[in-house]
Design an enzyme around this catalytic site. Structure first.
Site, mmCIF file in Angstrom:
data_model
loop_
_atom_site.group_PDB
_atom_site.id
_atom_site.type_symbol
_atom_site.label_atom_id
_atom_site.label_comp_id
_atom_site.label_asym_id
_atom_site.label_seq_id
_atom_site.Cartn_x
_atom_site.Cartn_y
_atom_site.Cartn_z
ATOM 1 N N LYS A 192 0.848 -1.201 0.000
ATOM 2 C CA LYS A 192 0.000 0.000 0.000
ATOM 3 C C LYS A 192 0.883 1.250 0.000
ATOM 4 O O LYS A 192 1.512 1.569 1.005
ATOM 5 C CB LYS A 192 -0.919 0.057 1.223
ATOM 6 C CG LYS A 192 -1.945 1.186 1.073
ATOM 7 C CD LYS A 192 -2.629 1.579 2.356
ATOM 8 C CE LYS A 192 -2.032 2.781 3.010
ATOM 9 N NZ LYS A 192 -2.051 4.010 2.197
ATOM 10 N N GLU A 195 -1.550 7.488 0.200
ATOM 11 C CA GLU A 195 -2.639 8.061 -0.598
ATOM 12 C C GLU A 195 -2.204 9.336 -1.324
ATOM 13 O O GLU A 195 -2.845 9.775 -2.272
ATOM 14 C CB GLU A 195 -3.870 8.328 0.282
ATOM 15 C CG GLU A 195 -3.632 9.222 1.493
ATOM 16 C CD GLU A 195 -3.081 8.476 2.718
ATOM 17 O OE1 GLU A 195 -2.523 7.374 2.566
ATOM 18 O OE2 GLU A 195 -3.226 9.013 3.838
ATOM 19 N N GLY A 245 6.945 5.176 8.040
ATOM 20 C CA GLY A 245 6.030 6.296 8.211
ATOM 21 C C GLY A 245 6.231 6.925 9.572
ATOM 22 O O GLY A 245 7.304 6.813 10.172
ATOM 23 N N GLY A 250 3.219 3.985 13.416
ATOM 24 C CA GLY A 250 4.014 2.789 13.722
ATOM 25 C C GLY A 250 3.562 2.132 15.023
ATOM 26 O O GLY A 250 3.431 0.908 15.114
ATOM 27 N N GLU A 267 10.289 1.610 10.166
ATOM 28 C CA GLU A 267 11.227 2.713 9.889
ATOM 29 C C GLU A 267 10.440 3.990 10.148
ATOM 30 O O GLU A 267 9.560 4.346 9.359
ATOM 31 C CB GLU A 267 11.668 2.679 8.420
ATOM 32 C CG GLU A 267 12.442 1.441 8.026
ATOM 33 C CD GLU A 267 13.810 1.377 8.648
ATOM 34 O OE1 GLU A 267 14.367 2.436 8.975
ATOM 35 O OE2 GLU A 267 14.312 0.265 8.826
ATOM 36 N N CYS A 301 12.963 11.627 6.762
ATOM 37 C CA CYS A 301 13.183 11.024 8.086
ATOM 38 C C CYS A 301 14.587 11.361 8.582
ATOM 39 O O CYS A 301 14.825 11.485 9.773
ATOM 40 C CB CYS A 301 12.992 9.521 8.016
ATOM 41 S SG CYS A 301 14.076 8.727 6.827
ATOM 42 N N GLU A 401 9.525 16.151 15.066
ATOM 43 C CA GLU A 401 9.795 16.258 13.630
ATOM 44 C C GLU A 401 9.001 17.421 13.079
ATOM 45 O O GLU A 401 7.770 17.394 13.130
ATOM 46 C CB GLU A 401 9.277 14.997 12.939
ATOM 47 C CG GLU A 401 10.292 13.957 12.678
ATOM 48 C CD GLU A 401 9.751 12.884 11.741
ATOM 49 O OE1 GLU A 401 8.571 12.498 11.850
ATOM 50 O OE2 GLU A 401 10.535 12.422 10.904
HETATM 51 P P1 NAD Z 1 2.138 8.253 7.929
HETATM 52 O O1 NAD Z 1 2.502 7.464 9.131
HETATM 53 O O2 NAD Z 1 1.070 9.264 8.055
HETATM 54 O O3 NAD Z 1 1.675 7.289 6.743
HETATM 55 C C1 NAD Z 1 2.503 6.261 6.249
HETATM 56 C C2 NAD Z 1 1.644 5.185 5.601
HETATM 57 O O4 NAD Z 1 0.849 4.564 6.609
HETATM 58 C C3 NAD Z 1 0.671 5.709 4.547
HETATM 59 O O5 NAD Z 1 0.616 4.774 3.482
HETATM 60 C C4 NAD Z 1 -0.648 5.739 5.308
HETATM 61 O O6 NAD Z 1 -1.785 5.642 4.482
HETATM 62 C C5 NAD Z 1 -0.505 4.513 6.191
HETATM 63 N N1 NAD Z 1 -1.358 4.485 7.396
HETATM 64 C C6 NAD Z 1 -1.910 5.534 8.051
HETATM 65 N N2 NAD Z 1 -2.614 5.076 9.121
HETATM 66 C C7 NAD Z 1 -2.487 3.723 9.139
HETATM 67 C C8 NAD Z 1 -2.960 2.687 9.999
HETATM 68 N N3 NAD Z 1 -3.706 2.948 11.062
HETATM 69 N N4 NAD Z 1 -2.622 1.418 9.726
HETATM 70 C C9 NAD Z 1 -1.833 1.122 8.672
HETATM 71 N N5 NAD Z 1 -1.367 2.062 7.801
HETATM 72 C C10 NAD Z 1 -1.679 3.346 8.039
HETATM 73 O O7 NAD Z 1 3.506 8.884 7.412
HETATM 74 P P2 NAD Z 1 3.718 9.905 6.217
HETATM 75 O O8 NAD Z 1 3.172 11.240 6.639
HETATM 76 O O9 NAD Z 1 3.238 9.292 4.938
HETATM 77 O O10 NAD Z 1 5.317 9.959 6.136
HETATM 78 C C11 NAD Z 1 6.091 10.767 6.930
HETATM 79 C C12 NAD Z 1 6.675 10.001 8.105
HETATM 80 O O11 NAD Z 1 7.425 8.903 7.631
HETATM 81 C C13 NAD Z 1 7.644 10.824 8.927
HETATM 82 O O12 NAD Z 1 7.429 10.611 10.296
HETATM 83 C C14 NAD Z 1 9.006 10.271 8.507
HETATM 84 O O13 NAD Z 1 10.032 10.459 9.449
HETATM 85 C C15 NAD Z 1 8.688 8.848 8.292
HETATM 86 N N6 NAD Z 1 9.712 8.237 7.422
HETATM 87 C C16 NAD Z 1 10.638 7.394 7.982
HETATM 88 C C17 NAD Z 1 11.633 6.833 7.178
HETATM 89 C C18 NAD Z 1 12.674 5.895 7.769
HETATM 90 O O14 NAD Z 1 13.298 5.180 6.996
HETATM 91 N N7 NAD Z 1 12.897 5.872 9.064
HETATM 92 C C19 NAD Z 1 11.678 7.125 5.833
HETATM 93 C C20 NAD Z 1 10.729 7.979 5.306
HETATM 94 C C21 NAD Z 1 9.735 8.518 6.117
#
Ligand code: NAD
Length: 506
Positions: A192, A195, A245, A250, A267, A301, A401
């Site tokens: 997935k 969005e 994410g 997480g 991650e 990140c 962040e």
């Molecule tokens: P997010 O957590 O909002 O979303 C990430 C993904 O999770 C999306 O596909 C979203 O639709 C999905 N999601 C949302 N709620 C969910 C749920 N309840 N169950 C399962 N999936 C769900 O993150 P974002 O805003 O897309 O990305 C930014 C974040 O990602 C920042 O915190 C960044 O630090 C982190 N990030 C970490 C790394 C790493 O390698 N450590 C790399 C890139 C981004």
């Protein structure tokens, strides 16, 4: 603002039609069972980029069924490493072939500069090639020293069906840090994308089919975290979830996956410090600081958003950083000279702005920027390069962040104090040190609580080197041989040689 380097709208043409994104389930492209769709509008140009199928629980159910069937059938999980490697290499070649098309959609959906999108796609192809090398060379262990009557084997087996959930900031790169390793191990997957950025994962699906991946081995369901991501983390038939994410999501995933005790690899976020000692090569350090905080508009990140500089050089560092920041080209992501593009959504832009306002109200001083940026000819949202001094460790801008082009600068007097500031954080993704003294660098590397430490550099990554976080930045590793291990189970086989065992009951 004339004192900044703003790139106005370029000549590059936008696509005439939006990209149409559908789910990939069991080798077929399909709309959602209920026909629902959603749209992605470019954060820089305001134009419609993608119309995507909006998945529901039924679509996830179909995708997980397909992945489970494909895994159990064995026409991928039991193929040879050689065959898997051949396919992964083919995918890498196809990514190279289509890099311009992929990069354009990545740029239009995410707002990142086209030059960086192209580099990201090239980097992703390299990871597919690296994962191919692991598919051929992975092996377990043999234990031939358990005594004359025993031989022990440790077999490495694919973990099974993997849910892959990715964010919007590096959509093509991050799916490429997970899927090729899962496939190299012999797993099947349901993927997935965010969005905000569904298109390039769909193109990857097209390339996988073109390369000959059997139906059901990689499935893609588009849509929102709830219900799509949520269903992917609770389904009993899924053996592992790999998620990149936010830390908040997480944590929710760990709870959701707990009921069926799936393996979860995460991650997550970071608040990554770079410590600058008085003996540092200041010119290189300042350049790396600008790169670390403005790259991907700080939506990274690994953003080096927390600078801890020795008080003897703090003023000079700030002056140089502000001067260099003014030169960084911000603006139209389609212009090849742009280094910093748009902010992902208006809501996120407001969040960045409120962190800056809060910091300035509570005693920090904004030395540069601190406002939205208007780019002539573009309707999307942009934020000025922002440098904030007099930041203290307890302030939200030093701990959370911001995910924008915003630098927080703190000061220190001694190495011990610098390390204490580095480790005074919930996160532990990356940390950096700038000093010409190898002893300072090594002591820092040993004491910093982080998954990655950079010395006299920032954000260099290699397919060979593992990446991941400690503390609330995550669990598990991607890339390197550790990245493959995440998708493997160890099975112990203990073999008796000859009939030498004394009867238990005589
Ligand atoms: P997010 O957590 O909002 O979303 C990430 C993904 O999770 C999306 O596909 C979203 O639709 C999905 N999601 C949302 N709620 C969910 C749920 N309840 N169950 C399962 N999936 C769900 O993150 P974002 O805003 O897309 O990305 C930014 C974040 O990602 C920042 O915190 C960044 O630090 C982190 N990030 C970490 C790394 C790493 O390698 N450590 C790399 C890139 C981004």
């Amino acid at each position: 603002m004339s004192e900044l380097n703003v790139v106005s709208i370029s000549e590059a043409k936008l696509p005439a039609e939006p990209f149409v994104a559908r789910h990939l389930i069991d080798g077929d492209w399909c709309q959602s069972a209920d026909g629902a769709t959603f749209e992605r509008v470019s954060p820089s140009h305001g134009s419609l980029v993608t119309v995507a199928a909006r998945g529901g629980a039924g679509d996830v159910d179909a995708a997980v069924s397909a992945a489970r069937r494909a895994f159990d059938k064995g026409n991928w999980s039991q193929t040879s490493g050689k065959d898997r490697a051949t396919l992964l290499l083919k995918v890498a070649d196809l990514i190279d072939r289509d890099r311009e098309r992929i990069a354009l959609l990545e740029t239009l959906e995410s707002g990142k500069p086209i030059s960086q999108a192209l580099a990201e796609i090239e980097g992703a192809a390299d990871i597919w090639r690296y994962a191919a090398s692991l598919a051929r060379t992975m092996h377990g262990e043999s234990h031939n020293s358990l005594g004359s009557d025993f031989l022990g084997l440790v077999l490495k087996e694919p973990i099974g069906v993997v849910s892959i959930i990715t964010p919007w900031n590096f959509p093509f790169l991050i799916v490429s840090q997970k899927l090729p390793f899962a496939l190299a191990a012999g797993c099947t997957a349901v993927i997935k994308p965010s969005e905000m950025t569904p298109a390039t994962t769909v193109i990857l699906g097209e390339l996988l089919l073109e390369a000959g991946l059997p139906a059901g081995v990689a499935n893609i369901v588009l849509g929102y975290g709830d219900p799509v991501g949520a269903a992917m983390t609770t389904d009993k038939r899924v053996d592992m979830v790999t998620f990149t994410g936010s830390t908040a999501v997480g944590k929710a995933i760990v709870k959701a996956a707990g009921d069926t005790l799936k393996k979860v690899s995460l991650e997550l976020g970071g608040k990554n410090p770079q410590v600058i000692f008085p003996d540092a090569d200041l010119e290189s350090a300042v350049d790396a600081v600008a790169f670390g905080v403005y790259f991907n508009a700080g939506e990274c990140c690994n953003s080096g958003s927390r600078i801890i500089v020795h008080e003897d050089i703090a003023e000079e560092f700030l002056k140089r950083t502000v001067d260099l920041s003014r030169k960084v080209p911000f603006g139209d992501p389609l212009d090849t000279s742009t280094k910093v593009g748009a902010i992902i959504t208006p809501e996120h832009q407001n969040k960045i702005d409120s962190y800056v306002r809060d910091a300035s109200k509570t005693g920090a001083s904004v030395r540069l920027g601190g406002e939205p940026l208007s780019v002539p000819g573009l309707t999307g949202q942009f934020y000025q390069p922002t440098v904030i001094a007099n930041v203290e460790s307890h302030m939200p801008i030093a701990r959370e962040e911001v995910f924008g082009p915003v630098l927080s600068v703190l000061t220190f007097k001694t190495l011990e104090e610098a390390i204490a500031l580095v480790n005074d954080a919930d996160y532990g993704l990356s940390a950096g040190v700038w000093s010409e003294n190898v002893h300072t660098c090594l002591e820092f590397a040993r004491k910093a609580q982080a998954g990655t430490v950079w010395t006299n550099t920032w954000m260099d990554g290699f397919a060979e080197l593992p990446f991941g976080g400690v503390k609330e930045s995550g669990q598990g590793r991607e890339l390197g041989k550790y990245g493959l291990d995440e998708f493997l189970e160890a099975k112990t086989v203990t073999m008796r040689i000859g009939r030498t065992r004394e009867p238990w009951v005589s």
